[in-house]
Design a protein around this motif. Structure first.
Motif, PDB file in Angstrom:
ATOM      1  N   ASP A 138       0.830  -1.205   0.000  1.00  0.00           N
ATOM      2  CA  ASP A 138       0.000   0.000   0.000  1.00  0.00           C
ATOM      3  C   ASP A 138       0.865   1.256   0.000  1.00  0.00           C
ATOM      4  O   ASP A 138       0.444   2.294  -0.499  1.00  0.00           O
ATOM      5  N   THR A 139       2.047   1.166   0.598  1.00  0.00           N
ATOM      6  CA  THR A 139       2.911   2.338   0.728  1.00  0.00           C
ATOM      7  C   THR A 139       4.328   1.966   0.323  1.00  0.00           C
ATOM      8  O   THR A 139       4.769   0.852   0.587  1.00  0.00           O
ATOM      9  N   ALA A 140       5.023   2.912  -0.311  1.00  0.00           N
ATOM     10  CA  ALA A 140       6.438   2.685  -0.635  1.00  0.00           C
ATOM     11  C   ALA A 140       7.303   3.450   0.349  1.00  0.00           C
ATOM     12  O   ALA A 140       7.002   4.590   0.695  1.00  0.00           O
ATOM     13  N   LEU A 141       8.372   2.799   0.808  1.00  0.00           N
ATOM     14  CA  LEU A 141       9.400   3.485   1.591  1.00  0.00           C
ATOM     15  C   LEU A 141      10.565   3.694   0.634  1.00  0.00           C
ATOM     16  O   LEU A 141      11.189   2.724   0.212  1.00  0.00           O
ATOM     17  N   LEU A 142      10.813   4.934   0.263  1.00  0.00           N
ATOM     18  CA  LEU A 142      11.878   5.197  -0.699  1.00  0.00           C
ATOM     19  C   LEU A 142      13.155   5.501   0.087  1.00  0.00           C
ATOM     20  O   LEU A 142      13.247   6.521   0.763  1.00  0.00           O
ATOM     21  N   VAL A 143      14.118   4.565   0.007  1.00  0.00           N
ATOM     22  CA  VAL A 143      15.326   4.693   0.818  1.00  0.00           C
ATOM     23  C   VAL A 143      16.393   5.453   0.031  1.00  0.00           C
ATOM     24  O   VAL A 143      16.638   5.161  -1.143  1.00  0.00           O
ATOM     25  N   ILE A 144      17.008   6.435   0.692  1.00  0.00           N
ATOM     26  CA  ILE A 144      18.004   7.279   0.025  1.00  0.00           C
ATOM     27  C   ILE A 144      19.326   7.180   0.772  1.00  0.00           C
ATOM     28  O   ILE A 144      19.369   7.286   2.001  1.00  0.00           O
ATOM     29  N   ASN A 145      20.379   6.921   0.018  1.00  0.00           N
ATOM     30  CA  ASN A 145      21.715   6.867   0.607  1.00  0.00           C
ATOM     31  C   ASN A 145      22.196   8.300   0.792  1.00  0.00           C
ATOM     32  O   ASN A 145      22.413   9.022  -0.182  1.00  0.00           O
ATOM     33  N   VAL A 146      22.383   8.700   2.030  1.00  0.00           N
ATOM     34  CA  VAL A 146      22.658  10.118   2.332  1.00  0.00           C
ATOM     35  C   VAL A 146      24.022  10.587   1.816  1.00  0.00           C
ATOM     36  O   VAL A 146      24.300  11.776   1.750  1.00  0.00           O
ATOM     37  N   GLN A 147      24.854   9.647   1.394  1.00  0.00           N
ATOM     38  CA  GLN A 147      26.122  10.084   0.786  1.00  0.00           C
ATOM     39  C   GLN A 147      25.880  10.642  -0.620  1.00  0.00           C
ATOM     40  O   GLN A 147      26.580  11.515  -1.079  1.00  0.00           O
ATOM     41  N   ASN A 148      24.875  10.078  -1.299  1.00  0.00           N
ATOM     42  CA  ASN A 148      24.666  10.427  -2.710  1.00  0.00           C
ATOM     43  C   ASN A 148      23.388  11.195  -2.987  1.00  0.00           C
ATOM     44  O   ASN A 148      23.214  11.727  -4.079  1.00  0.00           O
ATOM     45  N   GLY A 149      22.479  11.212  -2.058  1.00  0.00           N
ATOM     46  CA  GLY A 149      21.201  11.888  -2.293  1.00  0.00           C
ATOM     47  C   GLY A 149      20.358  11.142  -3.307  1.00  0.00           C
ATOM     48  O   GLY A 149      20.330   9.911  -3.322  1.00  0.00           O
ATOM     49  N   VAL A 150      19.689  11.899  -4.186  1.00  0.00           N
ATOM     50  CA  VAL A 150      18.818  11.270  -5.184  1.00  0.00           C
ATOM     51  C   VAL A 150      19.688  10.694  -6.301  1.00  0.00           C
ATOM     52  O   VAL A 150      20.425  11.419  -6.946  1.00  0.00           O
ATOM     53  N   GLU A 151      19.602   9.393  -6.504  1.00  0.00           N
ATOM     54  CA  GLU A 151      20.390   8.738  -7.554  1.00  0.00           C
ATOM     55  C   GLU A 151      19.451   8.301  -8.678  1.00  0.00           C
ATOM     56  O   GLU A 151      18.235   8.441  -8.567  1.00  0.00           O
ATOM     57  N   VAL A 152      20.053   7.748  -9.747  1.00  0.00           N
ATOM     58  CA  VAL A 152      19.237   7.312 -10.892  1.00  0.00           C
ATOM     59  C   VAL A 152      18.139   6.353 -10.439  1.00  0.00           C
ATOM     60  O   VAL A 152      16.970   6.489 -10.802  1.00  0.00           O
ATOM     61  N   GLY A 153      18.559   5.366  -9.626  1.00  0.00           N
ATOM     62  CA  GLY A 153      17.598   4.352  -9.185  1.00  0.00           C
ATOM     63  C   GLY A 153      16.511   4.957  -8.302  1.00  0.00           C
ATOM     64  O   GLY A 153      15.367   4.497  -8.323  1.00  0.00           O
ATOM     65  N   THR A 154      16.863   5.975  -7.512  1.00  0.00           N
ATOM     66  CA  THR A 154      15.859   6.638  -6.664  1.00  0.00           C
ATOM     67  C   THR A 154      14.779   7.214  -7.571  1.00  0.00           C
ATOM     68  O   THR A 154      13.584   7.072  -7.328  1.00  0.00           O
ATOM     69  N   ASP A 155      15.257   7.882  -8.602  1.00  0.00           N
ATOM     70  CA  ASP A 155      14.357   8.537  -9.526  1.00  0.00           C
ATOM     71  C   ASP A 155      13.472   7.534 -10.260  1.00  0.00           C
ATOM     72  O   ASP A 155      12.262   7.725 -10.397  1.00  0.00           O
ATOM     73  N   ILE A 156      14.093   6.463 -10.721  1.00  0.00           N
ATOM     74  CA  ILE A 156      13.335   5.442 -11.457  1.00  0.00           C
ATOM     75  C   ILE A 156      12.258   4.828 -10.548  1.00  0.00           C
ATOM     76  O   ILE A 156      11.110   4.671 -10.944  1.00  0.00           O
ATOM     77  N   HIS A 157      12.638   4.530  -9.302  1.00  0.00           N
ATOM     78  CA  HIS A 157      11.663   3.928  -8.390  1.00  0.00           C
ATOM     79  C   HIS A 157      10.555   4.907  -8.032  1.00  0.00           C
ATOM     80  O   HIS A 157       9.394   4.531  -7.894  1.00  0.00           O
ATOM     81  N   PHE A 158      10.925   6.175  -7.898  1.00  0.00           N
ATOM     82  CA  PHE A 158       9.897   7.176  -7.619  1.00  0.00           C
ATOM     83  C   PHE A 158       8.879   7.194  -8.759  1.00  0.00           C
ATOM     84  O   PHE A 158       7.675   7.282  -8.540  1.00  0.00           O
ATOM     85  N   ARG A 159       9.398   7.084  -9.981  1.00  0.00           N
ATOM     86  CA  ARG A 159       8.487   7.084 -11.133  1.00  0.00           C
ATOM     87  C   ARG A 159       7.573   5.853 -11.141  1.00  0.00           C
ATOM     88  O   ARG A 159       6.433   5.915 -11.563  1.00  0.00           O
ATOM     89  N   HIS A 160       8.111   4.722 -10.656  1.00  0.00           N
ATOM     90  CA  HIS A 160       7.234   3.538 -10.546  1.00  0.00           C
ATOM     91  C   HIS A 160       6.067   3.838  -9.601  1.00  0.00           C
ATOM     92  O   HIS A 160       4.937   3.438  -9.844  1.00  0.00           O
ATOM     93  N   THR A 161       6.345   4.547  -8.507  1.00  0.00           N
ATOM     94  CA  THR A 161       5.264   4.840  -7.540  1.00  0.00           C
ATOM     95  C   THR A 161       4.265   5.817  -8.149  1.00  0.00           C
ATOM     96  O   THR A 161       3.078   5.739  -7.884  1.00  0.00           O
ATOM     97  N   GLU A 162       4.776   6.736  -8.990  1.00  0.00           N
ATOM     98  CA  GLU A 162       3.884   7.692  -9.661  1.00  0.00           C
ATOM     99  C   GLU A 162       2.892   6.946 -10.545  1.00  0.00           C
ATOM    100  O   GLU A 162       1.709   7.245 -10.564  1.00  0.00           O
TER     101      GLU A 162
END
Ligand SMILES: Nc1nc2c(ncn2[C@@H]2O[C@H](COP(=O)(O)OP(=O)(O)OP(=O)(O)O)[C@@H](O)[C@H]2O)c(=O)[nH]1
Ligand SMILES: [Mg+2]
Length: 718
Positions: free
Chosen positions: A99-123
Motif C-alpha cells: 500500500d505504501t512505498a518506503l523510498l530509501v536514500i543513501n545520504v552520501q549520494n542523495g537522489v540517484e538514478v535508481g531513486t528517480d526510477i523507483h519514484f516514477r514507478h510509484t507515480e
C-alpha cells in the motif's frame, strides 16, 4: 503467531537505488519486531532478505523478498526489492501488493538514478511514498545536500518529520519534529531515549515544526479552518493531516536513520504503524466483473498471487495478498484462471526463506501457499461460487534479447524445464521458442539481467549453454506485379500427374480493390474474380487468393490444392526463407488432364508458378521496426540522438516531461541489439527506455544485400 485483523496490518515496499540500504533496513525492522534474534549484514551474507546464492555472490538483492515484522501490536508486511533496474520486475510486483512505498536514500549520494526510477514507478501506480534517508552514521553523510536534491526532484511535498542532530561517525540522535522530542539511541541502536529538545536546537525545531503544521493543515480543509482560528494544531490533528497528505501524495515525509546501526528505525516503524495508509484507506481493486472489491474481512474469501518462487527441497511457493474475506487453513478454493480446485492445506507467513505456519489470514494480509497443484503467479483463488479475477501485475515490455542453446543436445529438455522455472520466478524473463528463427530467444530487461539468468543455468541447474546473437524475423514481399505459368507433368509408369496453372501476383495493400485487366508482354489478361479467399497470415499481413478461372479450365475442386501450394511458398520466401506477406494472387487459367490431374499435381503447379512469379516481382525484405521511447537527462540528449542515427533510427518527436527529455524514435530491431547497455554507457545509467513493435518496413538496398548474403552463406554451410 497472533492473528492480525485488517486494521492492524500495514503493507510496505522498500524501494530505492541499489546500495541505499533497503535490505539492511529490513533486517533492522525484523529485529526490532522480535522476528529475528540477531541482525545479519550484507558482508556477513546472513541477512534474512538476501538469502539466495546469487545474492550472496553479488552482494545485491536480485529478487524481491516477502518479510514481516510485528510492532506495537501491529503487523508490518515488508517487500524488500532489488535496486538495480534490470530487476524491476520485483519492484513492480511488490508495489502491486503493497500500500505504501518506503523510498530509501543513501545520504552520501542523495537522489540517484535508481531513486528517480523507483519514484516514477510509484507515480505510475499512484502509491504513497515515505522517504527514508539512510546511512547518517557514514563519514560522508550529507543530509542538507540530499534534502536539497529531494526537494528539487520531488517538489514541495518533501517535508521533514525528523532531522539528524549529529550526522557522520557517531550519529545517534534525531529530533522528531512531529512529537517535538529529542530521540537518542544507545550505541547498538534499538529503542530511543526520549527527552526534551535541547535549547540550542529549539529554534530550528520550532521552525520546522511550523512548516510541518502548515503542510498538514493544507491537506484537509477542516484542519485548515482550525489552524486559521487557533493558529496551531494538536499532535493528533497534525497526524491526521500528515496521514491524509501521504495518502494523496501531497506529502512525502522524510525520516533519518542508520539502518546499519539500527538508529531511528524504531521511530520510523512507530510512524508506519500509526500513520502509513491502512488497507481500507487505499483505492480498492476491481474484479473481472468491473465491481469494486471492498477490503471486507466479512466478504467472500479471495486472494491474488503476486509472486511465485521455487525453493530447494520445497518446490513452488506462491505469495498472495488477501483481497477479501478471511483465508483459513484447509479452505477449499477455486482457481478462477483455470477452474481447478485447490485445497489450501497449509498457510504461511514468510520472513525470507523462513516460514511460520498460521491458521488464518485476514483481508489485506500477505501470506504464502506451498504445494498447490495448478496455481501460480497472477492467479486468483476464490471460495467456491465466486469467479473473481483482478487486473494483475503489469510488467514492463522486454528490451533485450538473446538466443540461447544448450551446449549438448541431450540437455534440450532440461533447458526447457529450467527456463520455465526461471520465467515463473521472474516473469520479466520471457522465453520464446521461435519456429521461424529456429532459435530459443530469451527476452529480458538488460544484459546484466540475462547474465544473471545464465549464472542460474550454470550454477543451479548445471546446464552449460551458449548465448548467440538472436536472428531477426524478416519478412518478404513483392513490389510490382508479375505473371507466371507452370505445368507439372509426370507420365512415367503407372498413374501420371498433370496440372497447369497460370497466375498473376501483385502487392496487396489493405483496402485496395482487385484488377479487372492486367498487361504482361503486350498481352492483355482479363480478370473476373469469381471467388476470393482472404488469408490472415499467422505471422502478420495477408494473402488474397482470387479465383478468376473461366470456362472450367481448372476444376473448382483443385482450387484449394493450388492455395496449399502457394502457402508452402509463403512460409519460405525465396530470398531468405522468411515468411512472405501482403500479396494478391489471381489464378486465371490452366489446364487439366482427364485422367492424370489430381490435387498433388495442382499443389505443385501452384507452388512453382508462384515461386517463379515472386522472383520476378521485385521482391523485397521487410524488417520489424520498433517504436522506442527514451527518457534522458537534457545534457545527454544530443549524444543519444546521434547514437540513434547510427542505428538507422528516425526521431519522431521530442518533448519535456518532469526533469527529463523524452525522445520518440522508430528504430529497426536489427539495430537495437544491446541498446540498453549502450544507452547506459552514453548516459551514465541515467536514462530509461521502452520499446514496442510498430510495423514491418522495407530494408534499404545495402541491408537487403547483406541479409541475403548471410542467408545464402548459412544455407551453404548446412
Ligand atoms: N554506513 C552505513 N552503511 C550502510 C547502512 N545501511 C546499509 N549500509 C551498507 O550499504 C551496503 C548496501 O546495503 P544493502 O542493504 O544491501 O542495500 P540495498 O538497498 O538492499 O541494495 P540492493 O539490494 O542492491 O538494491 C551494505 O554494505 C550495507 O552494509 C547504514 O545505515 N550505514
Ligand atoms: Mg537489497
Amino acid at each position: 503467531m497472533k492473528t492480525y485483523q485488517t486494521d492492524q496490518i500495514k503493507n510496505i515496499a522498500l524501494l530505492g537505488n541499489s546500495g541505499s540500504g533497503k535490505t539492511t533496513l529490513a533486517e533492522a525492522m525484523l529485529f526490532n519486531g522480535g522476528v529475528i534474534e540477531r541482525r545479519g549484514t550484507i558482508d556477513g551474507k546472513n541477512t534474512v532478505s538476501d538469502y539466495r546464492p546469487i545474492e550472496h555472490e553479488n552482494g545485491n538483492s536480485i529478487y524481491s523478498t516477502v518479510l514481516y515484522t510485528e510492532f506495537r501490536n501491529k503487523k508490518i508486511n515488508i517487500f524488500d526489492t532489488p535496486g538495480l533496474d534490470d530487476f524491476s520486475g520485483g519492484v513492480i510486483s511488490s508495489l502491486y501488493a503493497a500500500d505504501t512505498a518506503l523510498l530509501v536514500i543513501n545520504v552520501q549520494n542523495g537522489v540517484e538514478v535508481g531513486t528517480d526510477i523507483h519514484f516514477r514507478h510509484t507515480e505510475k501506480v499512484n502509491k504513497p511514498v515515505i522517504i527514508v534517508v539512510n546511512g547518517l552514521d557514514h563519514e560522508k553523510a550529507n543530509f542538507e545536500k540530499s534534502l536539497e536534491m529531494m526537494k528539487e526532484r520531488f517538489g514541495n511535498g518533501i517535508i521533514l518529520v525528523q532531522y539528524p542532530v549529529n550526522e557522520g561517525v557517531g550519529f545517534n540522535s534525531v529530533i522528531d519534529i512531529l512529537k517535538m522530542k529529542l530521540l537518542q539511541y544507545p550505541k547498538d541502536g534499538g529503542a530511543a531515549k526520549v527527552s526534551d529538545i535541547p535549547a540550542d536546537q529549539m529554534d530550528k525545531a520550532a521552525e520546522l515544526h511550523n512548516t510541518l503544521v502548515e503542510k498538514a493543515a493544507e491537506s484537509d480543509e477542516s484542519l485548515m479552518e482550525l489552524f486559521f482560528s487557533n493558529d496551531k494544531l494538536s499532535e493528533e490533528e497534525i497526524r491526521k493531516g500528515v496521514a491524509k497528505g501521504i495518502l494523496t501524495r501531497g506529502m512525502f515525509p522524510v525520516f533519518c536513520i542508520s539502518a546499519k546501526n539500527n538508529i531511528g528505525v524504531d521511530d520510523l516503524m512507530d510512524f508506519i504503524v500509526s500513520e502509513a495508509p491502512s488497507i481500507t484507506d487505499m483505492p480498492a481493486p476491481r474484479n473481472s466483473k468491473g465491481n469494486i472489491v471492498k477490503p471486507d474481512p466479512a466478504g467472500p474469501g479471495s486472494v491474488y498471487v503476486f509472486k511465485s518462487s521455487i525453493e530447494e527441497h520445497i518446490g513452488e511457493i506462491n505469495y498472495f495478498r488477501v483481497y477479501s474475506g478471511k483465508i483459513t487453513e484447509n479452505l477449499d478454493a477455486v482457481n478462477s484462471n483455470n477452474g481447478t480446485k485447490e485445497r489450501l492445506s497449509q498457510l504461511y507467513v514468510c520472513a525470507g526463506k523462513n516460514r511460520t505456519r498460521v491458521p488464518e489470514l485476514h483481508t489485506g494480509d500477505i501470506g504464502a501457499f506451498v504445494k498447490l497443484k495448478n496455481t501460480k503467479m497472477d492467479h486468483t483463488l476464490n471460495v467456491p461460487g465466486n469467479d473473481w479475477r483482478y487486473e494483475g501485475v503489469r510488467f514492463p515490455d522486454p528490451k533485450y534479447r538473446i538466443a540461447i542453446k544448450a551446449q549438448s543436445e541431450s540437455d534440450d529438455e532440461k533447458l526447457g524445464e529450467a527456463l520455465g522455472k526461471i520465467h515463473l520466478e521472474d516473469p520479466t524473463i520471457i522465453i520464446e521458442y521461435s519456429k521461424e528463427l529456429k532459435q530459443i530467444i530469451v527476452h529480458g530487461q538488460g544484459e546484466y539481467h540475462l547474465n544473471i539468468m545464465k549464472w542460474h543455468l550454470d550454477n543451479i541447474y548445471k546446464i552449460p549453454t551458449n548465448f548467440n546473437s538472436p536472428k531477426i524475423p524478416y519478412r518478404e514481399t513483392i513490389t510490382r506485379s508479375a505473371q507466371a505459368d507452370y505445368r507439372h507433368k509426370k507420365q512415367s509408369g503407372g498413374a501420371g500427374q498433370f496440372g497447369e496453372v497460370h497466375l498473376i501476383i501483385e502487392p496487396y495493400v489493405e483496402g485496395s480493390s482487385e484488377q479487372s485487366m492486367m498487361k504482361f508482354g503486350g498481352k492483355e489478361i482479363k480478370l473476373s474474380v469469381r471467388g476470393k479467399d482472404e488469408v490472415d497470415l499467422d505471422w502478420g499481413g495477408k494473402l488474397i487468393y482470387c479465383n478468376c478461372i473461366v470456362g472450367g479450365s481448372i476444376d473448382a475442386r483443385f482450387m484449394p490444392a493450388i492455395l496449399k501450394g502457394l502457402m508452402e511458398k509463403m512460409e519460405v520466401g525465396p530470398l531468405t526463407g522468411s515468411y512472405a506477406r501482403d500479396i494478391r494472387v489471381y489464378v486465371y487459367d490452366g489446364k487439366m488432364h482427364p485422367v492424370d490431374s489430381n490435387e498433388i499435381s495442382f499443389r505443385l503447379a501452384g507452388r512453382n508458378a508462384f515461386s517463379q512469379a515472386f522472383k520476378t516481382a521485385s521482391p523485397k525484405i521487410l524488417e520489424p521496426v520498433y517504436e522506442v521511447e527514451i527518457m534522458v537527462p537534457s545534457d545527454r540528449m544530443g549524444d543519444v540522438i546521434s547514437d540513434l542515427q547510427g542505428r538507422r533510427g528516425m526521431v519522431l518527436g521530442m518533448s519535456s516531461e518532469k526533469r527529463f527529455e523524452v525522445i520518440k524514435a522508430r528504430v529497426p530491431l536489427a539495430e537495437m541489439n544491446k541498446y540498453s547497455t549502450a544507452l547506459s554507457s552514453i548516459t551514465g545509467g541515467r536514462a530509461m527506455f521502452t520499446m514496442r513493435f510498430l510495423e514491418y518496413a522495407q530494408v534499404p538496398g545495402d541491408v537487403q544485400e547483406s541479409v541475403i548474403k548471410a542467408y545464402t552463406e548459412e544455407e551453404e554451410e548446412e
